[in-house]
Scaffold this active site. Structure first.
Site, PDB file in Angstrom:
ATOM      1  N   ALA A 252      -4.137   8.269   4.338  1.00  0.00           N
ATOM      2  CA  ALA A 252      -2.607   8.388   4.779  1.00  0.00           C
ATOM      3  C   ALA A 252      -1.816   7.185   4.066  1.00  0.00           C
ATOM      4  O   ALA A 252      -2.461   6.596   2.967  1.00  0.00           O
ATOM      5  CB  ALA A 252      -2.805   7.697   6.029  1.00  0.00           C
TER       6      ALA A 252
ATOM      7  N   ASN B 282       4.433   4.966   3.726  1.00  0.00           N
ATOM      8  CA  ASN B 282       5.827   4.916   3.418  1.00  0.00           C
ATOM      9  C   ASN B 282       6.695   4.445   4.523  1.00  0.00           C
ATOM     10  O   ASN B 282       6.510   4.788   5.708  1.00  0.00           O
ATOM     11  CB  ASN B 282       6.205   6.530   3.061  1.00  0.00           C
TER      12      ASN B 282
ATOM     13  N   GLU C 193       2.836   6.367  -4.228  1.00  0.00           N
ATOM     14  CA  GLU C 193       1.879   5.150  -4.408  1.00  0.00           C
ATOM     15  C   GLU C 193       0.442   5.647  -5.093  1.00  0.00           C
ATOM     16  O   GLU C 193       0.079   6.679  -4.776  1.00  0.00           O
ATOM     17  CB  GLU C 193       1.132   4.465  -3.224  1.00  0.00           C
TER      18      GLU C 193
ATOM     19  N   GLU D 104      -3.693  -4.708   1.045  1.00  0.00           N
ATOM     20  CA  GLU D 104      -4.680  -3.937   1.358  1.00  0.00           C
ATOM     21  C   GLU D 104      -5.641  -4.500   2.382  1.00  0.00           C
ATOM     22  O   GLU D 104      -6.087  -4.325   3.366  1.00  0.00           O
ATOM     23  CB  GLU D 104      -5.295  -2.954   0.636  1.00  0.00           C
TER      24      GLU D 104
ATOM     25  N   GLU E 141      -1.754   1.867   9.027  1.00  0.00           N
ATOM     26  CA  GLU E 141      -0.393   2.486   8.119  1.00  0.00           C
ATOM     27  C   GLU E 141       0.789   1.569   8.925  1.00  0.00           C
ATOM     28  O   GLU E 141       1.518   1.068   8.440  1.00  0.00           O
ATOM     29  CB  GLU E 141      -0.416   3.881   8.265  1.00  0.00           C
TER      30      GLU E 141
ATOM     31  N   HIS F 104       1.105  -1.955   8.023  1.00  0.00           N
ATOM     32  CA  HIS F 104       1.735  -2.250   6.605  1.00  0.00           C
ATOM     33  C   HIS F 104       3.188  -2.307   6.706  1.00  0.00           C
ATOM     34  O   HIS F 104       3.711  -2.765   5.853  1.00  0.00           O
ATOM     35  CB  HIS F 104       1.592  -0.609   5.676  1.00  0.00           C
TER      36      HIS F 104
HETATM   37  N1  B3K Z   1      -1.432   2.536   0.535  1.00  0.00           N
HETATM   38  C1  B3K Z   1      -2.296   3.971   0.603  1.00  0.00           C
HETATM   39  C2  B3K Z   1      -3.132   4.241  -0.463  1.00  0.00           C
HETATM   40  C3  B3K Z   1      -2.551   4.770  -1.518  1.00  0.00           C
HETATM   41  C4  B3K Z   1      -3.612   5.246  -2.565  1.00  0.00           C
HETATM   42  C5  B3K Z   1      -3.357   5.484  -3.835  1.00  0.00           C
HETATM   43  N2  B3K Z   1      -4.185   5.911  -4.815  1.00  0.00           N
HETATM   44  C6  B3K Z   1      -2.969   4.206   2.075  1.00  0.00           C
HETATM   45  C7  B3K Z   1      -3.370   2.609   2.639  1.00  0.00           C
HETATM   46  O1  B3K Z   1      -4.291   1.931   1.990  1.00  0.00           O
HETATM   47  O2  B3K Z   1      -2.726   2.427   3.577  1.00  0.00           O
HETATM   48 ZN    ZN Z   2      -3.464   0.322   3.128  1.00  0.00          ZN
END
Ligand code: B3K
Ligand code: ZN
Length: 866
Positions: A270, A273, A129, A328, A306, A309
């Site tokens: 973090a 994925n 990402e 986010e 995480e 997500h």
């Molecule tokens: N989604 C990732 C962040 C990625 C940052 C890339 N520059 C972590 C998070 O916000 O959970």
């Molecule tokens: Zn995030």
């Protein structure tokens, strides 16, 4: 290869939200085959592609620094059917369904950007990402192309005994020559940014979680053997998060495995994925000897974030990167709510608002201001900002406040059910909330499109004869880059009126919706002079300018039944006192001292809350309230107030210190609160210049049975001119020299020191053998920490600015994403006097004029000049 912007005359292209077009080609299935080696990894891909809609556009596969070794279309080379267009691979395809195969070689060991596949501490790991997948293989690297992945990897077994990817482990075995292989299948459609791969020699803390429908999930946290004992807290947080998401959002985990891998070199906190979260080790590892209570909270918060997500981001993802706050902002809101439920909700809210004010408010007031859904970017990595994350979370919180918890939950259920497996927009989220609640959110959408922190002026007039109180509210949304004129926003304000004499609250709390530029609200039955409590719980991310006397603020700080409002009243009293002191060169410290004393002596308050409430606002926050920031004057005024508080309340500080001093380490909310209050009390004792303060501080440092106490004392020592200071710093370094995360603290503590010699100390620390530009945590521990030290960084000579610009340029050569994050403090030049502004601008100009700058840094530095 760095993504370089070669000439200042040709700035990088601007990507605009309005230009979004659906993908021309979809890739429902992808097979990847990795022959892994740090110096040379072979990546073979097999994509099933299908034409999306009626068009004759070629298939565009993004690449970054890749050279195709082979390209096959439906099994054949067909050299005339494909070509390179810049870094992308274009393929003309006659039919609607084809199979494309490519082969590339990459060199993880040479990847200093830490994007794509890279080497860290002897392991290989990935970060995709937002646009790192294109550094691994050719692919339509955009979040609205969702694929099922089958991944095979092969590596030397002794060096990389652990081979992980997304989904479930489906096959594997040994090969000749000491090599082995593993295959992973992820049944869920996902975008490239959620792909992950790890090849490592690690051990796992294993556990399991039974979901509410009775599925058993195998959990593993992968770390080096030495770190294994430090994984218990992260594991407990993971299980608590899984249970919480079921209970609070009805969301269950959907695969048989969930893996977390800790990595020492990581660009941010973090990464979520699918089923293979990769973490900066600082958000996994915690034990009492090496992690503070704040670190423990950070670990739990990031593990939860995480994990959450998996639904808010993975099952329902973003259509394009302009929608980043969709996942986010919502996920930060979810992790904040989780953490609030695990401990003190009041203290959590105070911490979150303090964080918002420290990072997002200045961003919203400066040259990099943008709405939570930005309109354009040069480099999307620059938009992982406090605005997208923290203000985004506040926007979701306001939705919950406006709709009420039940409707909000209905809305989130509808959103997840309606869009499961899709890549969607912020608008889809708002529509789901509208459809579920029946509430029209037309005006609310302004929170997604308008930048800037609204200012709300509140004045209350009591009309004793009629027993009425009239609250006049006016809002003003400041202009921001590209948005000179603003519309009034809908601002939910939780409001209460207290009787000044009886202390009673009139008719309970009200939710006032301020929707117009000017609004009046009438309160009936107000028989005595009312005191206004407004924006309780920080119900809206705005600045409230309420005309309240020191007596009213002291009253609220002692009486308000909303803990946030109580904290806020104290803060306001302190800020008013300090801003007045800077303006007039003198101040009456009496009201603050009395209010602090009352708080300290109130038996109904817990230690954690008291510790927050009695802390003075930061020098930066005080500066943010002033037309022109005068760093030295602010520092001196704040130190004078700290000293008076220390002197006048010396007995109270000694008592609150003694209350906690003899305790043995325990980890629970009450014990954490006591530790916090202990170090805050130590800080005031030091400020009072009590003769025994150095001894008390050194004893706390030396005898501590936990890092919170040890680092707390070290912070006090580091600010001092005491003889014990250098000895403590040396002892700390010697004790922890093998633990990178703790050595980061050693750098940070010195970078934050309020001593006059901090700028030169920081320059010297950048030459310390343990300082390295290869590790983002280390860069942040010194450079980012120093740049929030208002006094040191803004040294009148400009040496702080020069140091930062030197670091930006040095880091940019290796790691543009991390370099670009260092730039914003220089963009605050408008807030300072002419001399400092000129010095800051000169450094920004020097950065922008540097040949070969990355587009990441170019965007941040060039915009910061505006
Ligand atoms: N989604 C990732 C962040 C990625 C940052 C890339 N520059 C972590 C998070 O916000 O959970
Ligand atoms: Zn995030």
């Amino acid at each position: 290869m760095l993504d370089v912007q070669t000439s200042a005359a040709a700035p990088p292209p601007v990507i605009r939200r309005e230009d979004y077009r659906p993908p021309d080609w979809l890739v429902p299935d992808v097979e990847l085959d990795f022959i892994l080696d740090p110096t040379k990894t072979l990546v073979r891909s097999r994509l099933s592609v299908t034409r999306n809609g009626g068009h004759n556009h070629p298939l565009k596969l993004d690449g970054d620094g890749l050279t195709p070794i082979a390209v096959r279309i439906d099994g054949e080379a067909q050299a005339d059917a494909w070509r390179m267009d810049g870094s992308a691979l274009l393929i003309d395809l006659p039919g609607d369904e084809h199979v494309i195969e490519t082969e590339v070689e990459i060199a993880p060991e040479k990847n200093s950007q830490l994007m794509g596949l890279y080497a860290s501490g002897g392991m290989l790991c990935s970060q995709c990402e937002p646009e790192g997948f294109r550094r691994i293989t050719f692919f339509p690297d955009r979040p609205d192309v969702l694929s099922r992945y089958l991944v095979r990897m092969e590596a030397d077994k002794a060096r990389f005994p652990v081979l992980l990817s997304n989904g479930d482990h489906v096959d594997g075995g040994d090969l000749s020559d000491g090599r082995h292989w593993a295959q992973w299948r992820d049944p869920f459609f996902k975008p490239t940014y959620l792909f992950a791969l790890v090849a490592a020699n690690l051990v796992a803390n294993r556990d399991s979680f039974a979901t509410r429908s009775g599925k058993e999930v195998e959990l593993a946290i992968w770390v080096t053997p030495d770190d294994l004992p430090r994984t218990e807290h992260a594991m407990a947080a993971l299980k608590a998060s899984m249970a919480w998401d079921e209970k609070v959002y009805g969301r269950e985990y959907d695969l048989g495995e969930f893996n977390i891998v800790a990595v020492a070199d990581f660009n941010f906190g973090a990464m979520e994925n699918k089923s293979l979260n990769i973490f900066n080790s600082r958000y996994v590892l915690a034990d009492p000897d090496t992690a503070t209570d704040m670190d423990y909270d950070g670990v739990a918060g990031v593990v939860a974030h995480e994990y959450f997500h998996n639904w808010s981001g993975n099952r329902v993802t973003c259509r394009d990167w302009f929608q980043l706050s969709l996942k986010e902002g919502f996920t930060v809101f979810r992790d904040q709510s989780f953490s609030a439920d695990q401990g003190s909700a009041a203290v959590k809210r105070i911490e979150d608002v303090r964080g918002l004010r420290a990072s997002q408010f200045p961003e919203d007031a400066g040259p990099l201001a943008h709405p939570i859904r930005p309109e354009s970017y040069m480099e999307i990595s620059n938009f992982y900002t406090a605005t997208v994350y923290s203000k985004g979370a506040e926007v979701v919180r306001m939705l919950q406040t406006i709709l009420g918890p039940e409707n909000f939950r209905k809305g989130s259920d509808l959103y997840f059910d309606r869009h499961d497996g899709q890549a969607v927009t912020c608008e889809d989220f708002v529509v789901a909330m509208e459809d579920a609640s029946g509430v029209d959110l037309t005006q609310f959408r302004l929170w997604y499109s308008q930048a800037g922190t609204p200012k709300v002026k509140a004045s209350l007039v009591h009309e004793p004869a009629g027993g009425q109180a009239r609250l006049t509210l006016e809002q003003d949304v400041p202009s921001t880059p590209g948005q000179p004129a603003k519309k009034p926003m809908p601002i939910p304000l939780r409001v209460a009126l207290y009787g000044e004499v009886t202390g009673q609250i009139f008719g309970g709390e009200r939710l006032v919706m301020l929707e117009d530029a000017h609004q009046e609200i009438l309160f009936e039955g107000i028989g005595e002079r009312p005191v206004l409590s407004i924006n309780r719980g920080f119900s809206a991310p705005v600045t409230v300018l309420a005309d309240r006397s020191p007596a009213d603020l002291a009253f609220l700080s002692a009486q308000d039944d909303d803990p946030f409002a109580r904290y806020e009243a104290m803060q306001q009293l302190m800020v008013d006192t300090l801003v007045g002191a800077v303006a007039r060169g003198e101040a009456d410290h009496g009201p603050v001292i009395e209010a602090v004393q009352e708080t300290l002596l109130n038996p109904a308050l817990d230690a954690a809350f008291i510790a927050e409430a009695v802390l003075l606002p930061s020098e930066s926050f005080i500066g943010d309230q002033m037309p022109v920031v005068d760093p030295m004057a602010i520092h001196l005024a704040r130190e004078a107030l700290r000293r008076d508080l220390g002197l006048e309340l010396e007995d109270e500080w000694r008592a609150s210190y003694a209350k906690t001093h003899a305790n043995r380490y325990e980890y629970n909310p009450a014990a954490k609160g006591l530790r916090r209050l202990k170090t805050v009390s130590l800080g005031y004792l030091a400020a009072s210049e009590a003769e025994d303060a150095p001894v008390i501080a050194f004893r706390q440092f030396r005898d501590a049975d936990n890092m919170t106490d040890r680092q707390g004392a070290l912070g006090t020592l580091a600010n001092s001119l005491w003889a014990e200071r250098d000895e403590a710093l040396k002892m700390f370094y010697d004790r922890y020299r093998d633990n990178g995360l703790v050595i980061d603290k050693w750098f940070t503590t010195q970078a934050l020191s309020s001593r006059d010699d901090t700028p030169e100390a920081v320059e010297a620390l950048a030459r310390h053998p343990d300082f390295t530009l290869a590790n983002p945590n280390r860069i942040r521990s010194l450079v980012s920490a120093f740049s929030v030290n208002q006094k040191g960084f803004n040294h009148a000579s400009g040496r702080g600015y020069r140091f930062l610009a030197d670091m930006v340029l040095a880091v940019d050569k290796l790691n543009p994403q991390t370099a670009a994050k260092l730039v914003p403090p220089l963009g605050r030049w408008r807030r300072f006097d002419e001399a400092r502004a000129a010095l800051m601008r000169a450094e920004l100009e020097r950065i922008v004029a540097t040949p070969g700058l990355s587009k990441d840094v170019f965007e941040q530095a060039s915009k910061s000049l505006n």
